[in-house]
Design an enzyme around this catalytic site. Sequence first.
Site, PDB file in Angstrom:
ATOM      1  N   HIS A  23       0.871  -1.173   0.000  1.00  0.00           N
ATOM      2  CA  HIS A  23       0.000   0.000   0.000  1.00  0.00           C
ATOM      3  C   HIS A  23       0.909   1.224   0.000  1.00  0.00           C
ATOM      4  O   HIS A  23       2.016   1.186   0.542  1.00  0.00           O
ATOM      5  CB  HIS A  23      -0.900   0.001   1.235  1.00  0.00           C
ATOM      6  CG  HIS A  23      -1.844   1.163   1.265  1.00  0.00           C
ATOM      7  ND1 HIS A  23      -2.816   1.357   0.301  1.00  0.00           N
ATOM      8  CD2 HIS A  23      -1.942   2.215   2.114  1.00  0.00           C
ATOM      9  CE1 HIS A  23      -3.469   2.463   0.570  1.00  0.00           C
ATOM     10  NE2 HIS A  23      -2.961   3.011   1.653  1.00  0.00           N
ATOM     11  N   HIS A  35      -3.625   9.149   1.734  1.00  0.00           N
ATOM     12  CA  HIS A  35      -3.604   7.958   0.881  1.00  0.00           C
ATOM     13  C   HIS A  35      -4.984   7.685   0.311  1.00  0.00           C
ATOM     14  O   HIS A  35      -5.985   8.211   0.786  1.00  0.00           O
ATOM     15  CB  HIS A  35      -3.068   6.745   1.669  1.00  0.00           C
ATOM     16  CG  HIS A  35      -3.916   6.365   2.836  1.00  0.00           C
ATOM     17  ND1 HIS A  35      -4.487   5.122   2.958  1.00  0.00           N
ATOM     18  CD2 HIS A  35      -4.303   7.047   3.948  1.00  0.00           C
ATOM     19  CE1 HIS A  35      -5.172   5.055   4.089  1.00  0.00           C
ATOM     20  NE2 HIS A  35      -5.070   6.218   4.702  1.00  0.00           N
ATOM     21  N   CYS A 113      -3.588   3.059  -5.334  1.00  0.00           N
ATOM     22  CA  CYS A 113      -2.952   3.953  -4.355  1.00  0.00           C
ATOM     23  C   CYS A 113      -1.551   4.380  -4.788  1.00  0.00           C
ATOM     24  O   CYS A 113      -1.126   5.504  -4.511  1.00  0.00           O
ATOM     25  CB  CYS A 113      -2.909   3.294  -2.973  1.00  0.00           C
ATOM     26  SG  CYS A 113      -2.042   1.708  -2.947  1.00  0.00           S
TER      27      CYS A 113
END
Length: 162
Positions: A23, A35, A113
């Site tokens: 991530h 994020h 992301c």
Amino acid sequence: MAEFGQEPKPGDLIEIFRFGYKHWAIYVGNGYVIHLAPPSEYPGASSSSIFSVLSSKAEVKWERLKDVVGDCRYRVNNFLDDKYRPRPVNHIIYSAKAKVGQEMEYSLVWKNCEHFVTNLRYGEAESRQVRDAAMIISIGGAAFAALAAFGFIASRNRQQKQ
């Protein structure tokens, strides 16, 4: 606070090692990151669910780095600095903060992301995680095709000898 020995600075890309994937977030200072994460999850676990890849929408969130990281490892990884010139830090932070709370289209392949944070830092949306996965799939596909061709040739040779 920094893992792998490097203290994050505003504008840095943060790579978080989840089980089976990575991530990404952008550090905005004072222990916080921004994020892209699924809107349905609770704070602190926003990106920890592998099921997040099934969503077609995601929300831009501003959360504490330690909450986003949880029990995972992380590091500063400005991996495209050798390819692109980073935008000025004040532009990165301003752009990131302006997106907080927005719901955005999400795609594991085109708008994930990693694309989100690289676009903020460099003005270019890129995901090496997707590129690497595609390369593994294509190599695997080529290997499968080669094995299938080898099997076909071996089978024909056996038939011709009979």
